[in-house]
Write an enzyme that holds these catalytic residues in place. Sequence first.
Site, PDB file in Angstrom:
ATOM      1  N   LYS A 141     -16.424   6.204  -8.383  1.00 56.91           N
ATOM      2  CA  LYS A 141     -15.114   5.691  -7.998  1.00 56.91           C
ATOM      3  C   LYS A 141     -15.397   4.464  -7.146  1.00 56.91           C
ATOM      4  O   LYS A 141     -15.925   4.582  -6.044  1.00 56.91           O
ATOM      5  CB  LYS A 141     -14.329   6.742  -7.214  1.00 56.91           C
ATOM      6  CG  LYS A 141     -13.021   6.214  -6.651  1.00 56.91           C
ATOM      7  CD  LYS A 141     -12.237   7.319  -5.977  1.00 56.91           C
ATOM      8  CE  LYS A 141     -11.060   6.783  -5.189  1.00 56.91           C
ATOM      9  NZ  LYS A 141     -10.358   7.828  -4.461  1.00 56.91           N
ATOM     10  N   TRP A 142     -15.099   3.280  -7.670  1.00 58.98           N
ATOM     11  CA  TRP A 142     -15.440   2.007  -7.020  1.00 58.98           C
ATOM     12  C   TRP A 142     -14.206   1.536  -6.267  1.00 58.98           C
ATOM     13  O   TRP A 142     -13.229   1.122  -6.880  1.00 58.98           O
ATOM     14  CB  TRP A 142     -15.869   1.010  -8.090  1.00 58.98           C
ATOM     15  CG  TRP A 142     -16.297  -0.335  -7.598  1.00 58.98           C
ATOM     16  CD1 TRP A 142     -15.609  -1.172  -6.769  1.00 58.98           C
ATOM     17  CD2 TRP A 142     -17.516  -1.018  -7.931  1.00 58.98           C
ATOM     18  NE1 TRP A 142     -16.316  -2.315  -6.565  1.00 58.98           N
ATOM     19  CE2 TRP A 142     -17.482  -2.260  -7.262  1.00 58.98           C
ATOM     20  CE3 TRP A 142     -18.618  -0.718  -8.732  1.00 58.98           C
ATOM     21  CZ2 TRP A 142     -18.512  -3.200  -7.376  1.00 58.98           C
ATOM     22  CZ3 TRP A 142     -19.633  -1.655  -8.846  1.00 58.98           C
ATOM     23  CH2 TRP A 142     -19.586  -2.877  -8.173  1.00 58.98           C
ATOM     24  N   ASP A 143     -14.295   1.598  -4.939  1.00 56.29           N
ATOM     25  CA  ASP A 143     -13.145   1.288  -4.085  1.00 56.29           C
ATOM     26  C   ASP A 143     -13.331  -0.092  -3.455  1.00 56.29           C
ATOM     27  O   ASP A 143     -14.440  -0.642  -3.421  1.00 56.29           O
ATOM     28  CB  ASP A 143     -13.074   2.372  -2.995  1.00 56.29           C
ATOM     29  CG  ASP A 143     -11.685   2.561  -2.411  1.00 56.29           C
ATOM     30  OD1 ASP A 143     -10.810   1.710  -2.650  1.00 56.29           O
ATOM     31  OD2 ASP A 143     -11.486   3.563  -1.693  1.00 56.29           O
ATOM     32  N   MET A 144     -12.264  -0.656  -2.941  1.00 57.86           N
ATOM     33  CA  MET A 144     -12.321  -1.945  -2.230  1.00 57.86           C
ATOM     34  C   MET A 144     -11.128  -1.959  -1.287  1.00 57.86           C
ATOM     35  O   MET A 144      -9.991  -2.083  -1.738  1.00 57.86           O
ATOM     36  CB  MET A 144     -12.249  -3.080  -3.261  1.00 57.86           C
ATOM     37  CG  MET A 144     -11.982  -4.457  -2.711  1.00 57.86           C
ATOM     38  SD  MET A 144     -13.220  -4.910  -1.494  1.00 57.86           S
ATOM     39  CE  MET A 144     -12.910  -6.635  -1.285  1.00 57.86           C
ATOM     40  N   TRP A 184       0.850  -1.182   0.000  1.00 56.58           N
ATOM     41  CA  TRP A 184       0.000   0.000   0.000  1.00 56.58           C
ATOM     42  C   TRP A 184       0.896   1.246   0.000  1.00 56.58           C
ATOM     43  O   TRP A 184       1.899   1.310   0.699  1.00 56.58           O
ATOM     44  CB  TRP A 184      -0.912  -0.001   1.242  1.00 56.58           C
ATOM     45  CG  TRP A 184      -1.713   1.260   1.331  1.00 56.58           C
ATOM     46  CD1 TRP A 184      -2.846   1.550   0.639  1.00 56.58           C
ATOM     47  CD2 TRP A 184      -1.396   2.417   2.111  1.00 56.58           C
ATOM     48  NE1 TRP A 184      -3.265   2.821   0.948  1.00 56.58           N
ATOM     49  CE2 TRP A 184      -2.391   3.380   1.854  1.00 56.58           C
ATOM     50  CE3 TRP A 184      -0.372   2.732   2.999  1.00 56.58           C
ATOM     51  CZ2 TRP A 184      -2.411   4.632   2.445  1.00 56.58           C
ATOM     52  CZ3 TRP A 184      -0.379   3.983   3.598  1.00 56.58           C
ATOM     53  CH2 TRP A 184      -1.391   4.914   3.325  1.00 56.58           C
ATOM     54  N   ASP A 195      -2.384   5.438  -3.240  1.00 55.27           N
ATOM     55  CA  ASP A 195      -2.780   6.523  -2.342  1.00 55.27           C
ATOM     56  C   ASP A 195      -1.603   7.440  -2.051  1.00 55.27           C
ATOM     57  O   ASP A 195      -1.776   8.472  -1.400  1.00 55.27           O
ATOM     58  CB  ASP A 195      -3.306   5.950  -1.019  1.00 55.27           C
ATOM     59  CG  ASP A 195      -4.750   5.507  -1.148  1.00 55.27           C
ATOM     60  OD1 ASP A 195      -5.396   5.864  -2.148  1.00 55.27           O
ATOM     61  OD2 ASP A 195      -5.240   4.795  -0.252  1.00 55.27           O
TER      62      ASP A 195
HETATM   63  C1  DGJ Z   1      -8.836   4.425  -0.403  1.00 54.49           C
HETATM   64  C2  DGJ Z   1      -8.655   5.171  -1.678  1.00 54.49           C
HETATM   65  O1  DGJ Z   1      -7.507   4.742  -2.332  1.00 54.49           O
HETATM   66  C3  DGJ Z   1      -8.622   6.668  -1.389  1.00 54.49           C
HETATM   67  O2  DGJ Z   1      -8.379   7.373  -2.571  1.00 54.49           O
HETATM   68  C4  DGJ Z   1      -9.916   7.060  -0.767  1.00 54.49           C
HETATM   69  O3  DGJ Z   1     -10.947   6.893  -1.687  1.00 54.49           O
HETATM   70  C5  DGJ Z   1     -10.162   6.243   0.481  1.00 54.49           C
HETATM   71  N1  DGJ Z   1     -10.067   4.841   0.225  1.00 54.49           N
HETATM   72  C6  DGJ Z   1     -11.509   6.557   1.052  1.00 54.49           C
HETATM   73  O4  DGJ Z   1     -11.828   5.752   2.114  1.00 54.49           O
END
Ligand code: DGJ
Length: 719
Positions: free
Chosen positions: A458-461, A183, A529
């Site tokens: 924006k589909w996050d996981m 990460w 990130d």
């Molecule tokens: C992780 C993403 O990579 C970030 O850009 C952001 O959207 C956060 N999650 C939000 O919780």
Amino acid sequence: MPVTPLDDHQWAITTPASTYVIAVEIDPLTGEATPRQKYWGPRLPAEAARQVAASGARRHVSSFSTPAEVEELLPVDGGTRWSTPSLQVAFGHVRSLEPSFAGASVHDEGGGAQRLDLLLVDAYHPFEIVLSVRVRDDTDVIERWTTVRHRSDAEVTVTRLDSGNWFVPDAASYRYSGVFGAWAEELQLQRGPLPVGELVFTSRQGVTSHTANPWVMIDDGAATEEHGEVWGVALAWSGSWRLTTTHRPEGGVCVSGGFGHDGLRWTLAPGEELVSPAALGLYSAGGFGAASRSWHEYARRHVLPTAREERPVLYNSWEATTFAVTEAHQLELAKIAAGLGVELFVIDDGWFGGRDDDTTSLGDWWPHRERFPDGLRRLLDGIRDTGMRVGLWVEPECVSRDSDLYRAHPDWALHMTHRRRDEKRGQLVLNFARDDVRDWAFGRLDRLVTELDLDYLKWDMNRPFTQAGWPEREAEQDRVWIEHTRNVYRVMDLLRERHPRLRIESCSGGGGRIDFGIMRRTDEVWPSDNTDARDRQTVQHGFSQLYPAGTMSAWVTDSPNPTTRRAMPLRYRFHVAMAGVLGIGGNLPEWTSGELAEAAELIAQYKEIRPVVQHGRQYRLAGTPGQERSAVQYVLDDRVVVLVYNPLGNAKRGPRHLRLTGLDPDALYEMTGDGSRWHGSVLMSAGIRPAAWEPIGADHRSELVVFRKVRTSVAEPVP
Ligand code: DGJ
């Protein structure tokens, strides 16, 4: 004809610049069929392909080994094989296959694509294996996948189903390339000698992962950016995966790849079939640079849903506000962003449920009741009034224990009988393999997009799977590892179908889900990130090995950077982000008027060069990005864009001249700005001398250099 039958057991697969020859060899004693790769390299005429197809087994066999396993298209667990199997199946308690050949068929798929299917059947059980090979007339990337069909009454368990094994032709030595990380440090390029043994790159996380990306390239150790032969294998899959590169002690290298990780078991009911995702193979004779350009072109032509579009400059509020999303602050950000020339405004995490931090509300996809008691419409209208499109962040695959969804459906989270439910980032993973969960997710998202008229999700996981069970499915629980991903794909596909204007970004806590599977239904991806421009250069370098710049979201954020605390000039931060899909993620009300004016100017410049960066051929020039003088070049039709970087201004060693590449040596190019005119051959052999590369100056100098071809031949009269 991309697929040419040489006889009824041999085929030549021809791409624009390569040939791949396959033969099914039948053991005269046992009748066992072995589909074998006879050749993969520079394009051959048909007669030559015939010769290689007919060439006999070259590897010695002892009582203790069958080194020719490396050449098999899908070495099964069975017979005299002892390497990692690409296909492992058990009938009851007997784990072994003895395939025989049942025929081949060639299918015209239209659009310049042909498919060869080889059908194998186990010698005893009516169990079918289909090896499919798709080839297209406009790419050197060959797609392969495997289908297994169970037609018997026996209990069948599949413990490995790879999409294909690819043999890398013999060389004196071998080197691997891949990208690995963590990460905030994703996609770090690594190259090294390929040790004898098995080198496994894998994700056991249920998502593609930050740890490794599903591809590997092999060369003989001598390939450079622009020269040398490179063989690459990539997997189009966004769940757990495994790529095993085997370097046999007797010589011989192969790469076998597929979905799932070690230890999973998939039972097949009679009549059921299991289809692997595609593994993609590419041979390139032009070094790593040409290999990357072939992957990029393949992605643009055959993977990305909207490759011809120009991606808008977006603003994302995450770094500026984190969870503190309020109407007043978002509108303030939106007004400034619109004034800079931003085209799409994305409200990140914090707009829904009671989401004040990461312990709560995932699953409750309605506007935050305290912050938006009247809903989001007024805010979104306000943003639209500035002329921007609007998007929202979602994380549909996860649930917080503290949510109405979890309270109503605790059984929807992945779980195992008599086991804990371990949280990561205060959340659990929903069992997306379940039809009811899939339908719920589609219903919620469809409603959100419809009611709020969203342009973008924006589909996050944000976490891997743990306790990935599905108690009701008993012996079939491991289907979660396949069906979860397939249902993510289905929901995205359905959303796109229902909302043709909707664009989707793939994010997984930064770059945890970047692959050709997710890219088929998303428009851009978020690589990390970590938005520190120096670190980002390294990430972008790794990204570019396989994936095109037109999919790579890149934001300019605040200085010092919130993650690394490193300060950098705005211009350098912009120039790094301008190498992909430019976005802004800073806390704009805190930027000075001078910074805002400079940002507006750089955004306008980006819009000028955007088609070239997003759709052009990319060349990685010079040194290690982020660490020394480097540059990246893009060429589209008659336009050339070069972004030049020098992170360490006092570094005296290193090149002063930057040689461009991929130009027409006989043409004349004009530099935008000073109007100077250069022969293509001069730009490529002598190069330009970027001011940013002069020694003894400030750290973090950068430059944007743009040329346009004004004459195709230096002999032509000046227009
Ligand atoms: C992780 C993403 O990579 C970030 O850009 C952001 O959207 C956060 N999650 C939000 O919780």
